[in-house]
Design a protein around this motif. Sequence first.
Motif: not given
Length: 388
Positions: A181-197
Amino acid sequence: MDFDFTPRQQEIYDIVGDLGMNRFGPRALALEAAGHSPVENFKDLFDAGLNGGGISKEWGGIGGGALGEDPLAALLVVEQTARYCMSTAQCVSLHYNLSHRLEAVGTAEQKARIIPGIIQQGHLVNGTASEPGRTARGLYNLQTTAEKVDGGWVINGHKNYGTIADIAHYNIVSAVIKGGTVPEDHMTFMIPVDAPGFTIIADTWNPFGMRAAYSPDLLLKDCFVADHNVLGPPGETASSRWQAKAHLGFAAQYLGGCEGVFDFLVDYLPKRGTANDSYTQLRLGEIRIAIDATRWLVYRASWLWQKKAFAQAELFSMNAKHQALQTTRLVIDRAAQIAGSSALNADTVLARHIRDLRYQSLHENLDKTAATVGKFHLGQQFDVTARL
């Protein structure tokens, strides 16, 4: 309240003004035509010691950002950059906001791993929360999902407006825990630019303005993000009210862009031969008064952040942003009237500023901003984190 810049603020204002006049401005039209991220402009800011605008002085930055020692310092970089290239200013403001957030909520390991690269090597970070259809669904109702697996998370989704995604060292992306549910399960991720996917979708950025603020769509297909690249706990974006901390960055962009229009007019109108016309004088005076009114609202809001009067600062930032939007509308209209059609050829400075100001101001809803302030004064529930 001291209306004078500190010596360091004046130094920043002058340095970026010089860069803008001699480098950012001359490059702007070619950058716009190409629709490329402003790599050379970022390099100039890094060489000037200004890549850490949102980083504290303790880490080697200039102490900007809403929670920083000197919030105005970063805003001056954004304002002066926008005076010559609004696209670059948006990119800079985003990088400053997200690096500031990284320092504020990141773990000790994350800060030690990422901040030195920002200060010493010119690394960049961005932030992409937007995705197709989000405006109708609401700020936190995302379709991009995160599913917990051993050692990290698997992200799937389609984002848009991924500003500087191609040159950012980390793309900071928002998602919702799958089934949550939101906003309780809203998350933030730092993704390297060369990450697979993680894929930048080609040919998804072709706007009529702000073209050098390269902001393509992003595709995340079973993109794995390790636990050590999760930024903050679930729900932290809403609970810490990060959206409210970005309002002044937009206001500073509008302020700087309007100042750039005024610079053009002061140079152009005497050459056109209309400087002695009373109508021209009236409209130019209206522009100047509106810009000055905006500037002092922006600077006062920054002062409130510096005083750590957070509730006041959040609300007053809405005032400043609203005035900046009103000024943008006035400047676009009045400038076009007194400059005339010849000054609006596609390759003129005025035409570029007008395109950029109009496109960038679509980020905001002028009426909802004013309504938010009105709700506060009527003692009703209000939300300063909402932009649209």
